[in-house]
Write a protein that holds these residues in place. Structure first.
Motif, short mmCIF file in Angstrom:
data_model
loop_
_atom_site.label_atom_id
_atom_site.label_comp_id
_atom_site.label_asym_id
_atom_site.label_seq_id
_atom_site.Cartn_x
_atom_site.Cartn_y
_atom_site.Cartn_z
N HIS A 1 0.82 -1.20 0.00
CA HIS A 1 0.00 0.00 0.00
C HIS A 1 0.87 1.26 0.00
N PRO A 2 0.62 2.19 -0.93
CA PRO A 2 1.41 3.42 -0.97
C PRO A 2 1.04 4.37 0.15
N LEU A 3 1.96 5.25 0.47
CA LEU A 3 1.72 6.28 1.48
C LEU A 3 1.41 7.63 0.84
N TYR A 4 1.74 7.77 -0.43
CA TYR A 4 1.36 8.93 -1.23
C TYR A 4 0.91 8.41 -2.59
N SER A 5 -0.15 8.98 -3.13
CA SER A 5 -0.62 8.55 -4.45
C SER A 5 -1.53 9.60 -5.06
N ASN A 6 -1.34 9.82 -6.36
CA ASN A 6 -2.20 10.71 -7.14
C ASN A 6 -3.24 9.93 -7.93
N ALA A 7 -3.60 8.74 -7.46
CA ALA A 7 -4.51 7.87 -8.20
C ALA A 7 -5.71 7.48 -7.34
N LEU A 8 -6.41 6.46 -7.78
CA LEU A 8 -7.70 6.11 -7.20
C LEU A 8 -7.63 5.93 -5.68
N HIS A 9 -6.68 5.14 -5.18
CA HIS A 9 -6.62 4.88 -3.75
C HIS A 9 -6.17 6.10 -2.96
N GLY A 10 -5.67 7.10 -3.66
CA GLY A 10 -5.35 8.38 -3.03
C GLY A 10 -6.47 9.39 -3.16
N GLY A 11 -7.64 8.94 -3.69
CA GLY A 11 -8.80 9.82 -3.78
C GLY A 11 -8.89 10.64 -5.05
N LYS A 12 -8.16 10.24 -6.10
CA LYS A 12 -8.18 10.99 -7.36
C LYS A 12 -9.02 10.23 -8.39
N PHE A 13 -9.99 10.93 -9.00
CA PHE A 13 -10.90 10.31 -9.95
C PHE A 13 -10.97 11.14 -11.23
N THR A 14 -11.34 10.49 -12.32
CA THR A 14 -11.49 11.17 -13.60
C THR A 14 -12.90 11.76 -13.70
N HIS B 1 6.31 8.95 -8.42
CA HIS B 1 7.43 9.26 -7.53
C HIS B 1 7.12 10.54 -6.76
N PHE B 2 7.37 10.50 -5.46
CA PHE B 2 7.19 11.65 -4.58
C PHE B 2 8.45 11.83 -3.74
N GLU B 3 8.76 13.07 -3.42
CA GLU B 3 9.82 13.39 -2.46
C GLU B 3 9.18 14.13 -1.30
N LYS B 4 9.30 13.57 -0.09
CA LYS B 4 8.68 14.17 1.08
C LYS B 4 9.64 14.11 2.26
N ARG B 5 9.99 15.27 2.78
CA ARG B 5 10.79 15.40 4.00
C ARG B 5 12.06 14.56 3.95
N GLY B 6 12.73 14.61 2.80
CA GLY B 6 14.02 13.94 2.66
C GLY B 6 13.95 12.49 2.25
N ASN C 1 1.85 16.91 -5.42
CA ASN C 1 3.13 16.66 -4.74
C ASN C 1 4.04 15.72 -5.52
N ALA C 2 3.55 15.17 -6.62
CA ALA C 2 4.33 14.20 -7.38
C ALA C 2 5.43 14.88 -8.19
N THR C 3 6.57 14.22 -8.33
CA THR C 3 7.62 14.69 -9.23
C THR C 3 7.55 13.97 -10.57
N PHE C 4 6.89 12.79 -10.58
CA PHE C 4 6.74 12.02 -11.81
C PHE C 4 5.48 11.17 -11.70
N THR C 5 4.70 11.09 -12.78
CA THR C 5 3.57 10.16 -12.85
C THR C 5 3.43 9.67 -14.28
N LEU C 6 2.90 8.45 -14.43
CA LEU C 6 2.65 7.89 -15.76
C LEU C 6 1.68 6.73 -15.65
N GLU C 7 0.71 6.70 -16.55
CA GLU C 7 -0.21 5.57 -16.67
C GLU C 7 0.24 4.71 -17.84
N GLN C 8 1.05 3.69 -17.53
CA GLN C 8 1.57 2.79 -18.57
C GLN C 8 2.11 1.53 -17.91
N HIS C 9 2.05 0.40 -18.62
CA HIS C 9 2.60 -0.84 -18.09
C HIS C 9 4.11 -0.69 -17.86
#
Length: 407
Positions: free
Chosen positions: A239-252, A325-330, A350-358
């Motif tokens: 389970h991620p601790l930071y996410s810009n996707a569904l489980h992080g509450g982001k929807f289309t 990818h996220f950078e948080k507090r070092g 807060n993301a430095t990189f994101t991509l929807e791809q296999h």
């Protein structure tokens, strides 16, 4: 005034939805880079001769194709060939869709077994050191009988590979389990499904777990990290601790307009406004596998309280079907969950990189103790002749203090 509400307001709302949908469509399946990382291709890697270790972190590979055509397994094979020695493949959970490894006679048993055999055969052919974690689907999607599903998968994998340390933490315990991969490089494995699992979950000597109170886990994890502040530490979980996707509450926008597609992609029944109730519920209250759910939220808070005390941690998870990818507090937080499925990920924030791809992330460790992140992706279409692509590369800066205590 009535005309204003009946025509103008709905028109403006429709324009907003169309513009938002166009924005999402424009950037979907295209990499997002934080401004400081746009020129990542110009970065200079240390020489290959100085590479000490390589880790492939593959999440959510449970829907792998078994006919030899799987795109992620193909690029994984190229990684295996390029890193024949001093390498580990970490499977970050959800190793089998949809419900893990069912008992004999179950309608999903043959498919699950074929998928698992496909992965294991490739591992055995190249003698790659594997480590499997369990995710919510491996625990029968978190249902009360999921513990038995997890044990069944653990037994199958460890017997096939003839090594009980290939499935960690053993017996579904929370962990942490530490593995010294190289001088200055430590892998720590934790079982985050334990916190969100419904029904039976192991703790105490009856389950061969080292402690009977979950508070002891947090003490053990903090002590482990404190003793190893002199090392680069990679924490592997599902389970991620930071996410810009569904489980992080982001929807289309589509998910707001067609909420029934959450049950099946063909249920394209428009439910504007009313359809937003489901995304809002997931965002602010959450299913058991969402960051907003009280159990997940409690686990995340406690883990971050510990990780924030240090600045030498790279946390890698799956769960969301994309690459982030996220950078948080070092520290660095990665999502590598597109091993066999892909889903929407929001750019920016807060993301430095994101991509929807296999694909999957690779962490390369060098003799100078630098850790470099590489994001490897598969070709987008079957007719695409492009081989394994690296779409992002970055040195993961961290603060490693001088050694004070032995491991």
């Amino acid at each position: 005034m009535l005309l204003y509400f009946l025509i103008i307001i709905p028109t403006l709302f429709a324009i907003f939805l169309l513009f938002s949908y166009w924005q999402e469509w424009k950037y979907r399946r295209k990499p997002y880079y934080k401004l400081a990382d746009v020129g990542w291709r110009k970065t200079s890697l240390p020489p290959d001769a100085e590479k000490s270790y390589s880790l492939a972190m593959l999440g959510d590979i449970g829907a792998v194709a078994t006919d030899g055509s799987d795109p992620v397994l193909k690029i994984f094979e190229r990684w295996q060939q390029a890193n024949a020695a001093a390498c580990t493949a970490v499977f970050l959970g959800d190793n089998l869709y949809p419900v893990g490894l069912p008992p004999e006679g179950h309608r999903h048993r043959a498919m699950a077994e074929n998928r698992l055999k496909t992965i294991l055969q490739q591992l055995q052919h190249y003698k790659t050191q594997p480590i499997f974690l369990s995710g919510n689907h491996d625990w029968n999607k978190g249902r009360p009988d999921g513990y038995q599903y997890m044990l069944r998968q653990q037994a199958y994998i460890t017997e096939a590979l003839q090594n009980k340390d290939t499935y960690l933490p053993q017996n579904g315990c929370p962990g942490p389990v530490a593995l010294q991969l190289a001088d200055g490089l430590l892998l720590v494995v934790i079982n985050t499904q334990w916190w969100v699992q419904r029904g039976e979950k192991p703790l105490g000597s009856n389950y061969s777990c080292p402690y009977s109170d979950i508070e002891e886990f947090y003490i053990a994890l903090n002590n482990l990290l404190r003793r190893n502040r002199h090392q680069q530490i990679i924490v592997a979980a599902h389970h991620p601790l930071y996410s810009n996707a569904l489980h992080g509450g982001k929807f289309t926008i589509k998910q707001h307009l067609f909420p029934l597609t959450a049950a099946h992609k063909r249920f394209l029944i428009p439910l504007p406004i009313l359809g937003s109730l489901y995304p809002f519920y997931r965002k602010y209250f959450g299913a058991s596998e969402d960051m907003s759910h009280k159990k997940y939220k409690r686990m995340r808070k406690r883990l971050l309280q510990i990780f924030n005390r240090y600045q030498n941690i790279i946390y890698v998870a799956g769960h969301d079907h994309n690459l982030q990818h996220f950078e948080k507090r070092g520290n660095h937080y990665l999502v590598s969950g597109s091993g066999s499925k892909t889903s929407f990920v929001k750019k920016g924030g807060n993301a430095t990189f994101t991509l929807e791809q296999h694909g999957f992330v690779v962490l390369n460790y060098y003799q100078n103790r630098e850790v470099w992140l590489e994001v490897h992706v598969a070709p987008v279409t079957a007719t695409d002749n492009t081989t394994d692509l690296v779409v992002f590369r970055k040195k993961l800066e961290s603060i490693v203090v001088p050694q004070q205590q032995p491991v």
